[in-house]
Design a protein around this motif. Structure first.
Motif, PDB file in Angstrom:
ATOM      1  N   VAL A  33       0.877  -1.175   0.000  1.00 31.07           N
ATOM      2  CA  VAL A  33       0.000   0.000   0.000  1.00 31.07           C
ATOM      3  C   VAL A  33       0.914   1.224   0.000  1.00 31.07           C
ATOM      4  O   VAL A  33       2.134   1.089   0.151  1.00 31.07           O
ATOM      5  CB  VAL A  33      -0.926   0.027   1.248  1.00 31.07           C
ATOM      6  CG1 VAL A  33      -1.814  -1.212   1.309  1.00 31.07           C
ATOM      7  CG2 VAL A  33      -0.121   0.153   2.554  1.00 31.07           C
ATOM      8  N   TYR A  34       0.340   2.418  -0.146  1.00 29.39           N
ATOM      9  CA  TYR A  34       1.158   3.634  -0.068  1.00 29.39           C
ATOM     10  C   TYR A  34       1.574   3.875   1.381  1.00 29.39           C
ATOM     11  O   TYR A  34       0.797   3.646   2.315  1.00 29.39           O
ATOM     12  CB  TYR A  34       0.381   4.862  -0.588  1.00 29.39           C
ATOM     13  CG  TYR A  34       0.460   5.011  -2.089  1.00 29.39           C
ATOM     14  CD1 TYR A  34      -0.296   4.186  -2.922  1.00 29.39           C
ATOM     15  CD2 TYR A  34       1.305   5.954  -2.670  1.00 29.39           C
ATOM     16  CE1 TYR A  34      -0.202   4.306  -4.304  1.00 29.39           C
ATOM     17  CE2 TYR A  34       1.392   6.088  -4.055  1.00 29.39           C
ATOM     18  CZ  TYR A  34       0.643   5.256  -4.861  1.00 29.39           C
ATOM     19  OH  TYR A  34       0.746   5.370  -6.225  1.00 29.39           O
ATOM     20  N   GLY A  35       2.808   4.344   1.565  1.00 29.17           N
ATOM     21  CA  GLY A  35       3.325   4.662   2.891  1.00 29.17           C
ATOM     22  C   GLY A  35       3.452   6.165   3.079  1.00 29.17           C
ATOM     23  O   GLY A  35       3.595   6.918   2.111  1.00 29.17           O
ATOM     24  N   LEU A  36       3.387   6.602   4.340  1.00 33.13           N
ATOM     25  CA  LEU A  36       3.563   8.014   4.686  1.00 33.13           C
ATOM     26  C   LEU A  36       4.912   8.129   5.387  1.00 33.13           C
ATOM     27  O   LEU A  36       5.037   7.804   6.564  1.00 33.13           O
ATOM     28  CB  LEU A  36       2.425   8.463   5.601  1.00 33.13           C
ATOM     29  CG  LEU A  36       2.521   9.866   6.206  1.00 33.13           C
ATOM     30  CD1 LEU A  36       2.622  10.915   5.125  1.00 33.13           C
ATOM     31  CD2 LEU A  36       1.309  10.133   7.080  1.00 33.13           C
ATOM     32  N   GLY A  37       5.937   8.572   4.646  1.00 36.46           N
ATOM     33  CA  GLY A  37       7.303   8.456   5.128  1.00 36.46           C
ATOM     34  C   GLY A  37       7.878   9.700   5.777  1.00 36.46           C
ATOM     35  O   GLY A  37       7.533  10.830   5.431  1.00 36.46           O
ATOM     36  N   ALA A  38       8.780   9.448   6.727  1.00 35.95           N
ATOM     37  CA  ALA A  38       9.610  10.498   7.322  1.00 35.95           C
ATOM     38  C   ALA A  38      10.936   9.864   7.728  1.00 35.95           C
ATOM     39  O   ALA A  38      11.002   8.648   7.934  1.00 35.95           O
ATOM     40  CB  ALA A  38       8.931  11.088   8.564  1.00 35.95           C
ATOM     41  N   ASN A  39      11.978  10.692   7.812  1.00 39.01           N
ATOM     42  CA  ASN A  39      13.280  10.206   8.280  1.00 39.01           C
ATOM     43  C   ASN A  39      13.120   9.566   9.664  1.00 39.01           C
ATOM     44  O   ASN A  39      12.772  10.241  10.630  1.00 39.01           O
ATOM     45  CB  ASN A  39      14.252  11.388   8.335  1.00 39.01           C
ATOM     46  CG  ASN A  39      15.622  10.983   8.862  1.00 39.01           C
ATOM     47  OD1 ASN A  39      15.840   9.839   9.267  1.00 39.01           O
ATOM     48  ND2 ASN A  39      16.543  11.928   8.843  1.00 39.01           N
ATOM     49  N   ALA A  40      13.392   8.257   9.754  1.00 42.37           N
ATOM     50  CA  ALA A  40      13.147   7.528  11.005  1.00 42.37           C
ATOM     51  C   ALA A  40      14.077   7.963  12.131  1.00 42.37           C
ATOM     52  O   ALA A  40      13.788   7.714  13.301  1.00 42.37           O
ATOM     53  CB  ALA A  40      13.294   6.021  10.771  1.00 42.37           C
ATOM     54  N   LEU A  41      15.179   8.610  11.803  1.00 43.00           N
ATOM     55  CA  LEU A  41      16.130   9.010  12.840  1.00 43.00           C
ATOM     56  C   LEU A  41      15.881  10.444  13.318  1.00 43.00           C
ATOM     57  O   LEU A  41      16.587  10.954  14.180  1.00 43.00           O
ATOM     58  CB  LEU A  41      17.568   8.863  12.320  1.00 43.00           C
ATOM     59  CG  LEU A  41      17.929   7.440  11.888  1.00 43.00           C
ATOM     60  CD1 LEU A  41      19.341   7.376  11.315  1.00 43.00           C
ATOM     61  CD2 LEU A  41      17.780   6.458  13.055  1.00 43.00           C
ATOM     62  N   ASP A  42      14.876  11.086  12.745  1.00 42.08           N
ATOM     63  CA  ASP A  42      14.525  12.460  13.092  1.00 42.08           C
ATOM     64  C   ASP A  42      13.205  12.443  13.874  1.00 42.08           C
ATOM     65  O   ASP A  42      12.115  12.367  13.296  1.00 42.08           O
ATOM     66  CB  ASP A  42      14.394  13.258  11.784  1.00 42.08           C
ATOM     67  CG  ASP A  42      13.984  14.710  11.994  1.00 42.08           C
ATOM     68  OD1 ASP A  42      13.501  15.055  13.098  1.00 42.08           O
ATOM     69  OD2 ASP A  42      14.126  15.494  11.041  1.00 42.08           O
ATOM     70  N   ALA A  43      13.298  12.500  15.201  1.00 40.14           N
ATOM     71  CA  ALA A  43      12.113  12.345  16.055  1.00 40.14           C
ATOM     72  C   ALA A  43      11.044  13.403  15.768  1.00 40.14           C
ATOM     73  O   ALA A  43       9.846  13.120  15.856  1.00 40.14           O
ATOM     74  CB  ALA A  43      12.512  12.372  17.531  1.00 40.14           C
ATOM     75  N   GLU A  44      11.474  14.604  15.396  1.00 40.57           N
ATOM     76  CA  GLU A  44      10.499  15.665  15.099  1.00 40.57           C
ATOM     77  C   GLU A  44       9.705  15.350  13.835  1.00 40.57           C
ATOM     78  O   GLU A  44       8.495  15.566  13.774  1.00 40.57           O
ATOM     79  CB  GLU A  44      11.213  17.014  14.930  1.00 40.57           C
ATOM     80  CG  GLU A  44      11.580  17.693  16.242  1.00 40.57           C
ATOM     81  CD  GLU A  44      10.370  17.830  17.178  1.00 40.57           C
ATOM     82  OE1 GLU A  44       9.345  18.392  16.734  1.00 40.57           O
ATOM     83  OE2 GLU A  44      10.449  17.366  18.335  1.00 40.57           O
ATOM     84  N   ALA A  45      10.406  14.832  12.822  1.00 44.29           N
ATOM     85  CA  ALA A  45       9.731  14.459  11.568  1.00 44.29           C
ATOM     86  C   ALA A  45       8.753  13.313  11.827  1.00 44.29           C
ATOM     87  O   ALA A  45       7.626  13.308  11.324  1.00 44.29           O
ATOM     88  CB  ALA A  45      10.769  14.058  10.522  1.00 44.29           C
TER      89      ALA A  45
END
Ligand code: TXA
Ligand code: MG
Length: 358
Positions: A33-45
């Motif tokens: 399915v489509y994912g909603l991504g953010a940098n996993a190492l950036d807690a704010e993102a």
């Protein structure tokens, strides 16, 4: 903020990768399915993912990677069974729970000691991950509680303006989310059935157990919606926190009708007739083989019964389609729970809030 629509061209994927590195949210296609991504190492993102989806913060995310090297940077140990599964099924729709390194923010794992990791096989997803150079935390790109998106248009329906960009890779292939497997226990335990089936896992590593809550009726219901489900006292709590939420649900009240094929069909037609006689707009969720056999306010086919991959591929689109109509009640056919059928029925039961006519 306007959501930028991107293609899967080199140039656009570079742009999407840059947005991820800058801490922005980017929706992208995977083979499930489509994912909603953010940098996993950036807690704010990562925090913004929860806000955009309206997702409870106790529900951990899957981290997507493009290489074995990245895996080593996120987990402390990879058990032998996991090595074997990685060799066989990565890249692909298998998510493994592994003991996390301290570098993985608690926000990603909801404070759990394990982190869920997968290497997607969709070429655009893999290229995006490679270009970004960071591990990408990504839940399904729907608003919490809605069916997962299998097209870029579904993502925009739910998250327009909430994400910096969406990469349009057309319709996703498998259509239901990845299998989630806890490999920190012995034998490994399926927490969510998906594209890599129980049978495939057993063939690869022998014994596999299943989270007992997957088969139970009410463990998944939000307590406020449990209603007549009185047997909650001894229900096991699902081990994947996400599995306890009502999910994938269309707005109409959905019922799953069990029984042999012919019997099912007769039962559904009788229920539809009764429901319509009571003035309720009533639809049927069926398959190509049987769609012409029903009389209802709306009949939607998802795939062919003889090919479960096609049913999985079209299920969420069909559920979203009902939402664009005045149908108030849906009667749905059921499927044998072998192979991909286990994932299909798991999602359908959740969509129906465990309403089953047996
Ligand atoms: O196919 C997929 O897996 C898609 C695509 C985008 O990769 N992603 C997806 O993510 O379905 P999401 O967030 O919708 O589902 C992740 C599931 C949830 O049920 C969550 O509770 C569970 O995995 N999960 C994640 N980390 C976990 C952990 N450490 N322990 C137990 N369950 C975990
Ligand atoms: Mg989801």
């Amino acid at each position: 903020m306007d959501t930028v629509k991107l293609t899967t061209s080199e140039h656009d994927l570079e742009r999407a990768a840059k947005l991820l590195r800058q801490g922005e949210l980017v929706a992208f296609p995977t083979e499930t399915v489509y994912g909603l991504g953010a940098n996993a190492l950036d807690a704010e993102a990562v925090k913004r993912i929860f806000a955009a989806k309206g997702r409870p913060s106790d529900n951990p995310l899957i981290v997507h990677i493009a290489s074995r090297q990245q895996l080593a940077e996120l987990v402390t140990h990879v058990p032998e069974a996991a090595e074997r599964l990685i060799d066989l099924f990565w890249p692909g729709p298998l998510t493994l729970l592994l003991p996390k390194r301290s570098e993985v923010p608690d926000r990603v794992t909801a404070g759990l000691p394990t982190v869920a990791i997968r290497m997607p096989s969709h070429p655009a997803a893999l290229h995006l991950l490679e270009k970004s150079g960071v591990p990408v935390a990504a839940p399904s790109a729907n608003r919490s509680g809605r069916p997962s998106p299998t097209e870029a248009a579904h993502v925009l329906e739910d998250l327009q303006g909430e994400v910096a960009a969406v990469v349009d890779g057309g319709t996703t292939g498998i259509g239901v989310e990845s299998t989630v497997l806890d490999v920190t226990v012995n034998p490994p335990m399926i927490l969510r059935p998906g594209g890599v089936t129980r049978e495939m896992l057993q063939q690869a590593i022998g014994q596999v157990q299943e989270d007992p809550s997957l088969r139970s009726r009410s463990a998944d219901l939000d307590p406020s919606q449990a209603g007549e489900a009185s047997d909650t006292a001894n229900e096991p709590v699902p081990r994947a926190p996400g599995m306890k939420y009502r999910h994938y649900a269309p707005k109409a009240e959905m019922w799953i009708v069990e029984g042999e094929e012919d019997e099912q069909r007769k039962r559904i037609q009788a229920l539809v007739d009764q429901s319509r006689a009571n003035g309720i707009q009533t639809g049927v969720l069926t398959t190509e083989e049987q769609k012409h056999l029903y009389h209802a306010d709306l009949v939607i086919a998802c795939g062919r019964r003889s090919e479960p991959e096609t049913v999985a591929g079209e299920l969420y689109r069909a559920l979203r389609q009902f939402d664009q109509t005045p149908v108030q009640r849906i009667y749905a056919e059921s499927f044998p729970e072998t192979g991909l059928g286990a994932a299909i029925m798991n999602r359908m039961r959740k969509a129906a809030g465990y309403r089953v006519v047996s």
